[in-house]
Motif scaffolding. Structure first.
Motif, PDB file in Angstrom:
ATOM      1  N   ALA A  51     -80.624  22.881  32.359  1.00 26.92           N
ATOM      2  CA  ALA A  51     -79.777  21.707  32.118  1.00 26.92           C
ATOM      3  C   ALA A  51     -78.302  22.086  32.068  1.00 26.92           C
ATOM      4  N   ILE A  52     -78.003  23.172  31.402  1.00 29.39           N
ATOM      5  CA  ILE A  52     -76.598  23.612  31.303  1.00 29.39           C
ATOM      6  C   ILE A  52     -76.056  24.000  32.677  1.00 29.39           C
ATOM      7  N   VAL A  53     -76.850  24.756  33.438  1.00 32.25           N
ATOM      8  CA  VAL A  53     -76.424  25.166  34.783  1.00 32.25           C
ATOM      9  C   VAL A  53     -76.264  23.948  35.688  1.00 32.25           C
TER      10      VAL A  53
ATOM     11  N   GLY B 269     -72.216  10.264  48.703  1.00 32.72           N
ATOM     12  CA  GLY B 269     -73.322  11.192  48.501  1.00 32.72           C
ATOM     13  C   GLY B 269     -73.078  12.128  47.334  1.00 32.72           C
ATOM     14  N   LEU B 270     -71.879  12.685  47.263  1.00 30.68           N
ATOM     15  CA  LEU B 270     -71.537  13.599  46.164  1.00 30.68           C
ATOM     16  C   LEU B 270     -71.465  12.866  44.826  1.00 30.68           C
ATOM     17  N   ALA B 271     -70.952  11.636  44.850  1.00 31.63           N
ATOM     18  CA  ALA B 271     -70.888  10.849  43.610  1.00 31.63           C
ATOM     19  C   ALA B 271     -72.291  10.575  43.083  1.00 31.63           C
ATOM     20  N   GLY B 272     -73.198  10.149  43.975  1.00 30.60           N
ATOM     21  CA  GLY B 272     -74.571   9.855  43.569  1.00 30.60           C
ATOM     22  C   GLY B 272     -75.316  11.094  43.114  1.00 30.60           C
ATOM     23  N   PHE B 273     -75.147  12.179  43.847  1.00 30.46           N
ATOM     24  CA  PHE B 273     -75.787  13.443  43.475  1.00 30.46           C
ATOM     25  C   PHE B 273     -75.293  13.899  42.102  1.00 30.46           C
ATOM     26  N   GLY B 274     -73.982  13.875  41.910  1.00 33.99           N
ATOM     27  CA  GLY B 274     -73.406  14.316  40.635  1.00 33.99           C
ATOM     28  C   GLY B 274     -73.841  13.458  39.466  1.00 33.99           C
ATOM     29  N   MET B 275     -73.817  12.129  39.661  1.00 35.63           N
ATOM     30  CA  MET B 275     -74.177  11.213  38.562  1.00 35.63           C
ATOM     31  C   MET B 275     -75.627  11.387  38.137  1.00 35.63           C
ATOM     32  N   THR B 276     -76.549  11.400  39.088  1.00 36.24           N
ATOM     33  CA  THR B 276     -77.957  11.483  38.721  1.00 36.24           C
ATOM     34  C   THR B 276     -78.308  12.858  38.162  1.00 36.24           C
ATOM     35  N   THR B 277     -77.702  13.893  38.723  1.00 35.47           N
ATOM     36  CA  THR B 277     -77.946  15.237  38.198  1.00 35.47           C
ATOM     37  C   THR B 277     -77.441  15.337  36.757  1.00 35.47           C
ATOM     38  N   LEU B 278     -76.268  14.792  36.491  1.00 34.36           N
ATOM     39  CA  LEU B 278     -75.696  14.802  35.146  1.00 34.36           C
ATOM     40  C   LEU B 278     -76.582  14.030  34.167  1.00 34.36           C
ATOM     41  N   LEU B 279     -76.989  12.819  34.558  1.00 32.99           N
ATOM     42  CA  LEU B 279     -77.818  12.008  33.665  1.00 32.99           C
ATOM     43  C   LEU B 279     -79.162  12.674  33.373  1.00 32.99           C
ATOM     44  N   LEU B 280     -79.779  13.285  34.388  1.00 31.41           N
ATOM     45  CA  LEU B 280     -81.057  13.958  34.153  1.00 31.41           C
ATOM     46  C   LEU B 280     -80.897  15.110  33.164  1.00 31.41           C
TER      47      LEU B 280
ATOM     48  N   PHE C  51     -78.628  15.273  30.790  1.00 33.19           N
ATOM     49  CA  PHE C  51     -78.467  14.655  29.470  1.00 33.19           C
ATOM     50  C   PHE C  51     -79.846  14.316  28.889  1.00 33.19           C
ATOM     51  N   HIS C  52     -80.740  13.820  29.751  1.00 29.41           N
ATOM     52  CA  HIS C  52     -82.108  13.536  29.306  1.00 29.41           C
ATOM     53  C   HIS C  52     -82.837  14.830  28.924  1.00 29.41           C
ATOM     54  N   ASN C  53     -82.716  15.855  29.765  1.00 28.04           N
ATOM     55  CA  ASN C  53     -83.396  17.127  29.496  1.00 28.04           C
ATOM     56  C   ASN C  53     -82.914  17.787  28.204  1.00 28.04           C
ATOM     57  N   LEU C  54     -81.685  17.497  27.818  1.00 27.72           N
ATOM     58  CA  LEU C  54     -81.150  18.030  26.559  1.00 27.72           C
ATOM     59  C   LEU C  54     -81.482  17.124  25.375  1.00 27.72           C
ATOM     60  N   GLY C  55     -82.149  15.989  25.653  1.00 30.88           N
ATOM     61  CA  GLY C  55     -82.542  15.068  24.592  1.00 30.88           C
ATOM     62  C   GLY C  55     -81.455  14.115  24.166  1.00 30.88           C
TER      63      GLY C  55
END
Length: 189
Positions: A151-153, A13-24, A26-30
């Motif tokens: 995105a940074i937070v 659960g933590l791995a999936g939460f962390g990965m998708t949050t991180l990728l989003l 990265f997208h939000n920062l362009g």
């Protein structure tokens, strides 16, 4: 009596939460397109977190059950919004997504309070998640620059979730506490 050691569903659960949050973020920062975010949102952030949540229910962990199942549903719901927008089936406006995020901000506030009873690592993760949602809300209804702040937070939030995942795995493998969680901020019972 059954002495079979079971795995801790929180690691997935933590791995999936962390990965998708991180990728989003990265997208939000362009830095990347939406494709990797959608795919990981459905599979790792959505399905894997739902499964982890259902497994947490079997262990009697109401917090893990509610949090992982809820955020798994968040990722599937957000993915559906993006797919429907892309197909022109039902297009959610920027404001529509803002109200979606406000709902998740309010739910996250409940989990944030609960995190105070667990440990400091959980509290840090939920504090950054709550702040990230608040900044996203502001970015959807106010100046867009707040989405960059969010995105940074939220990158810090994703890394905090991975810290807890690493602590569970490494502490179990070592048979001792290598990575610390910290003490609860509030005492229960």
């Amino acid at each position: 009596m059954n002495n079979i050691k079971l795995g801790n569903p929180a690691v997935v659960g933590l791995a999936g939460f962390g990965m998708t949050t991180l990728l989003l973020q990265f997208h939000n920062l362009g830095w990347c397109g939406l494709g990797p975010v959608i795919s990981m949102g459905f599979i790792f952030g959505g399905l894997a977190q739902l499964i982890a949540g259902f497994m947490e229910q079997k262990t009697g962990n109401n917090f893990g059950f509610a949090a992982f199942s809820s955020y798994g549903a968040f990722w599937i719901g957000l993915g559906i919004i993006w797919v429907l927008n892309s197909l022109g089936v039902y297009e959610s406006s920027h404001t529509d997504v803002g109200f979606f995020l406000v709902g998740w901000t309010l739910l996250t506030a409940i989990f944030w309070i609960g995190s105070m009873f667990i440990h400091q690592a959980m509290f840090i993760t939920f504090t950054t998640l709550l702040l990230g949602f608040i900044f996203l809300d502001l970015g959807h209804f106010g100046p867009h620059v707040m989405n960059i702040v969010a995105a940074i937070v939220l990158i810090v939030c994703a890394l905090s979730a991975w810290y807890m995942m690493a602590a569970i795995i490494l502490n179990d493998l070592a048979g001792r506490e290598i990575l610390k969680y910290g003490t609860p901020l509030l005492k229960g019972k």
